[in-house]
Design an enzyme around this catalytic site. Sequence first.
Site, PDB file in Angstrom:
ATOM      1  CG  ASP A  68      -1.888   1.149   1.331  1.00  0.00           C
ATOM      2  OD1 ASP A  68      -2.717   1.268   0.283  1.00  0.00           O
ATOM      3  OD2 ASP A  68      -1.640   1.973   2.197  1.00  0.00           O
ATOM      4  CB  THR A 101      -1.818   6.029  -1.785  1.00  0.00           C
ATOM      5  OG1 THR A 101      -1.827   4.616  -1.529  1.00  0.00           O
ATOM      6  CG2 THR A 101      -3.022   6.304  -0.750  1.00  0.00           C
ATOM      7  CB  THR A 102       0.676   2.942  -5.787  1.00  0.00           C
ATOM      8  OG1 THR A 102       0.327   2.403  -4.223  1.00  0.00           O
ATOM      9  CG2 THR A 102       2.040   2.653  -5.820  1.00  0.00           C
ATOM     10  CG  ASP A 399      -6.677   0.780   0.408  1.00  0.00           C
ATOM     11  OD1 ASP A 399      -6.378   1.410   1.615  1.00  0.00           O
ATOM     12  OD2 ASP A 399      -5.947   0.568  -0.207  1.00  0.00           O
TER      13      ASP A 399
HETATM   14  P1  ADP Z   1      -3.007   2.344  -5.340  1.00  0.00           P
HETATM   15  O1  ADP Z   1      -2.217   2.498  -4.525  1.00  0.00           O
HETATM   16  O2  ADP Z   1      -2.817   3.478  -6.503  1.00  0.00           O
HETATM   17  O3  ADP Z   1      -4.658   1.922  -5.329  1.00  0.00           O
HETATM   18  P2  ADP Z   1      -2.541  -0.291  -6.323  1.00  0.00           P
HETATM   19  O4  ADP Z   1      -1.472  -1.372  -6.104  1.00  0.00           O
HETATM   20  O5  ADP Z   1      -3.803  -0.741  -5.700  1.00  0.00           O
HETATM   21  O6  ADP Z   1      -2.533   1.086  -6.201  1.00  0.00           O
HETATM   22  O7  ADP Z   1      -2.824  -0.569  -7.780  1.00  0.00           O
HETATM   23  C1  ADP Z   1      -4.042   0.074  -8.448  1.00  0.00           C
HETATM   24  C2  ADP Z   1      -3.891  -0.203 -10.024  1.00  0.00           C
HETATM   25  O8  ADP Z   1      -4.086  -1.470 -10.376  1.00  0.00           O
HETATM   26  C3  ADP Z   1      -5.371   0.684 -10.541  1.00  0.00           C
HETATM   27  O9  ADP Z   1      -4.794   1.286 -11.655  1.00  0.00           O
HETATM   28  C4  ADP Z   1      -6.258  -0.577 -11.082  1.00  0.00           C
HETATM   29  O10 ADP Z   1      -7.052  -0.097 -11.990  1.00  0.00           O
HETATM   30  C5  ADP Z   1      -5.075  -1.643 -11.332  1.00  0.00           C
HETATM   31  N1  ADP Z   1      -5.896  -2.892 -11.294  1.00  0.00           N
HETATM   32  C6  ADP Z   1      -6.426  -3.436 -10.198  1.00  0.00           C
HETATM   33  N2  ADP Z   1      -6.854  -4.906 -10.614  1.00  0.00           N
HETATM   34  C7  ADP Z   1      -6.284  -4.873 -11.738  1.00  0.00           C
HETATM   35  C8  ADP Z   1      -6.376  -5.996 -12.806  1.00  0.00           C
HETATM   36  N3  ADP Z   1      -6.919  -7.207 -12.519  1.00  0.00           N
HETATM   37  N4  ADP Z   1      -5.776  -5.998 -14.114  1.00  0.00           N
HETATM   38  C9  ADP Z   1      -5.178  -4.760 -14.284  1.00  0.00           C
HETATM   39  N5  ADP Z   1      -4.894  -3.667 -13.644  1.00  0.00           N
HETATM   40  C10 ADP Z   1      -5.643  -3.799 -12.309  1.00  0.00           C
HETATM   41 MG    MG Z   2      -5.234   0.280  -4.650  1.00  0.00          MG
END
Ligand code: ADP
Ligand code: MG
Length: 529
Positions: A68, A101-102, A399
Amino acid sequence: MASIQTTAGGMPVLILKEGTKENKGKEAQRNNITAAKLISEIVKTSLGPRGMDKMLVDTLGDVTITNDGATILKEIDVQHPAAKMMVEVSKSVDNEVGDGTTSSVVLAGALLEKAEDLLNKDVHPSVIVDGYTAASEQALKLLQKIGIKVDVEDRELLIKIARTSMDSKLVSDDSPILAQTVVDAIKQVAEKNEGSDGLKIDLDNIKVEKKAGGSMRDTALIKGIVLDKEVVHAGMPKRIEGAKIALLNSALEIEKTEMSAEIRINDPQQMQMFLDEENRMLKSMVDKIMAADANVVLCQKGIDDIAQHYLSKVGILAVRRIKESDLFKLAKATGARIVNNIDDLTSKDLGSADVVEERKVETDRWVFIEGCKNPKAVTILVRGGSQRVVDEADRSIHDALMVTKDVVEKPIIVAGGGAPEAYIANELRQWSSSLEGRAQLAVNKFADAIDSIPLALSENAGMDPIDTMAELRAKQNKGMKWTGVNVRSTTVSDMFKQNILEPVVIKEQIIKSATEAACMLLRIDDVIA
Ligand code: ADP
Ligand code: MG
């Protein structure tokens, strides 16, 4: 370098205190950009479902495993002021929308990296800032355009959205169950928003209690409140069905006087009278509880041993020293009114629950107030193999709760997997051709920066970044706006059909926060420390 200037007469004019460091112009800018980029590099590899996790060890040797972004940055101790600003970006996104956040830090880093190219070509920072600001406004408009209005009553859809947010976490294998729990919790506490037709959710009404042990599948939604406290007296019942609950925020004790008083007793009979009187007062408190017909007493303060004795004699279950915040939740869950003065207690103040029971949770004994009728406060009891697993599950649930709250309060969604980002980048490039020279450069760079999200997703999944981005752009050019990077099957595909769905407010917040931070850093040409 302290700035030492001289007057016409040659007298030195000291403006800054000795020992002050000043970093000016390009050097200051480069320095800031480098620091900010470093921070974004750290979290970039953890973006998306195929992102890596980070193991963070603090000064005491405690280990946190997470991916996260906000948690990673909270735990690492950054020094550089520009790096601190990046940490602020993730915090503000976390506070506003709870997820993304990432992405926001990755985007801010990318915006600065692209700006560096322009700075190298002697484009003035103001021009870049103006271009970025315009591009970000345009990007927000584009999001509005593609956002899809959804029905908040559609439970399946909400589950898909909660799952997407958990998909990128350690707990993704258990996301089907966790997502249901989250959605049901949110639906349970949703309240009509006065003055508008939407719903309002106060996450304070969802208590998340965690306990290592069992498996993640044992995580459950409890229609009521779980207290990490025991029943106060061994003689009391451990289970009461059809509970009628009194909530007290005053003590069931004889108040000690503020002044130190002395009572002289010179006759054993007097001593007995004194004790009897104390007894009588405590007994009368318990009588009042009985008169109100309560069979459960939940008290924020202490309960005297003698009062405990009387309560247990009449079969009342009591818990003491409950946190104030929990007492409020109990009121919302059971419908009870919190009573300040025991003299005021009447049967109308009581709340109800199907069952109040002390249960063993691993080595602890906790009291469950369960089966409340339409409770406006609930508990999610998180279980999992080890402390680190429940901790990460707790963060993922946070989240997911925030994301579900976001949609319920503003029911507009987009697909994920970098699809909206790829769409925006494409549209911005076309839009930029209508702009004059230098602004056009900045807008194009903004588009490149936005592309860093699908790019990082594909890189983290081990996909070929060049081929993937080429295919993505080609499909976007054909108007297939939900095309993104499916990192599970490592293909470029329609993310809406994959049920990877996210609230539009998260995407908006990512763009707003990242642009703001990048522009703020670009405007700095003097760092005085
Ligand atoms: P953040 O802290 O920004 O939420 P995450 O590590 O949770 O970072 O990643 C979020 C990203 O991953 C988003 O852009 C979301 O659309 C993408 N995402 C989530 N599930 C999938 C999936 N199955 N395939 C591709 N992208 C995905
Ligand atoms: Mg996320």
